[in-house]
Write an enzyme that holds these catalytic residues in place. Structure first.
Site, short mmCIF file in Angstrom:
data_model
loop_
_atom_site.label_atom_id
_atom_site.label_comp_id
_atom_site.label_asym_id
_atom_site.label_seq_id
_atom_site.Cartn_x
_atom_site.Cartn_y
_atom_site.Cartn_z
N ASP A 204 0.88 -1.17 0.00
CA ASP A 204 0.00 0.00 0.00
C ASP A 204 0.92 1.22 0.00
OD1 ASP A 204 -1.45 2.26 0.97
OD2 ASP A 204 -2.98 0.95 1.82
N CYS B 216 1.37 2.93 3.40
CA CYS B 216 1.74 2.14 4.57
C CYS B 216 3.16 2.51 5.02
CB CYS B 216 1.66 0.66 4.20
SG CYS B 216 2.68 -0.45 5.16
N CYS C 216 5.66 -0.23 4.57
CA CYS C 216 5.90 -0.46 3.14
C CYS C 216 6.92 0.55 2.63
CB CYS C 216 4.60 -0.32 2.33
SG CYS C 216 3.34 -1.54 2.72
#
Length: 237
Positions: A125, A128, A131
């Site tokens: 994502d 995120c 991430c």
């Protein structure tokens, strides 16, 4: 799936109390499971190393059913002597098969300049935080010969601002540049096009992805959550 059909499963198995012959037990178990879950969801029934216990692969799940169709076990089957989680190995095979069936042209790919030694497929994502932390280490992974392929997993669902941003990344002329920009907090030009974002989100949910990043190796091994690049490389090697 199991919880949704728990009542129907109890009624179905209550009528299968007679002991089935070991030979052909898998066919009988498959028939019993088809009555509950639908034949299209029963992917395979095979014997396990445990006498009288069969592995049943449903649509995205692994369960175990006795030869007589009476007992169902949901959980991990572990070979203590060999220290192997047989259930997780099977799930890994299923994940690897599902990932290998996807077309790389629908992913956002960061390739090493030289030989590809390993490939990691990551459900991600753009918003995120972990991430973004993993993405900052992609150059380190690439330098070690690891290809990183992103699949879309907008955590906010559909519709949502996160979904819209993810679509914009996938619809960009240069997906890799758009992904890097999004993960650095920069604005990404809003775009729409025919895209695989919804399909990839559904694939992730089917494979049991619950958060991002979720990292999957070529063998189907999963790392749920951020793992530092150095640790990933040691695990891969």
């Amino acid at each position: 799936m199991l919880n949704r059909y728990a009542g129907a499963l109890a009624l179905c198995l209550a009528g299968t109390g007679t002991v089935l012959a070991a030979e052909g037990a898998q066919e009988s178990v498959a028939d019993a499971m088809a009555q509950v879950f639908g034949a299209e969801n029963v992917k395979s029934v095979t014997a396990t190393p445990v006498p009288g216990l069969n592995e049943v692969v449903l649509d995205g799940e692994v369960i175990y059913v006795s030869d007589d169709g009476r007992y169902l076990i949901q959980g991990n089957l572990v070979d203590i002597q060999e220290r192997r989680n047989l259930t997780e190995e099977r799930r890994g095979e299923m994940r690897a098969e599902a990932i290998s069936a996807l077309d790389e042209k629908d992913m956002v790919v960061f390739e090493p300049a030289g030989e590809v030694k390993h490939t990691l497929t990551v459900f991600t994502d753009p918003d995120c935080p972990y991430c973004r932390k993993l993405h900052s280490e992609v150059p380190q992974l690439n330098a070690a010969g690891v290809k990183v392929r992103y699949l879309a997993f907008p955590r906010q669902g559909i519709p949502s601002p996160g979904y819209d941003k993810t679509v914009s990344v996938w619809c960009a002329e240069d997906r890799a540049a758009a992904m890097t920009a999004a993960k650095s907090g920069a604005e990404v030009e809003s775009r729409t096009c025919e895209n695989p974002v919804m399909d990839q989100l559904q694939t992730g949910m089917h494979l049991g992805v619950r958060g991002t990043p979720t990292i999957i190796t070529e063998t189907g091994r999963t790392f749920p959550g951020y793992v530092p690049a150095a640790e990933l490389l040691s695990q891969l090697d």
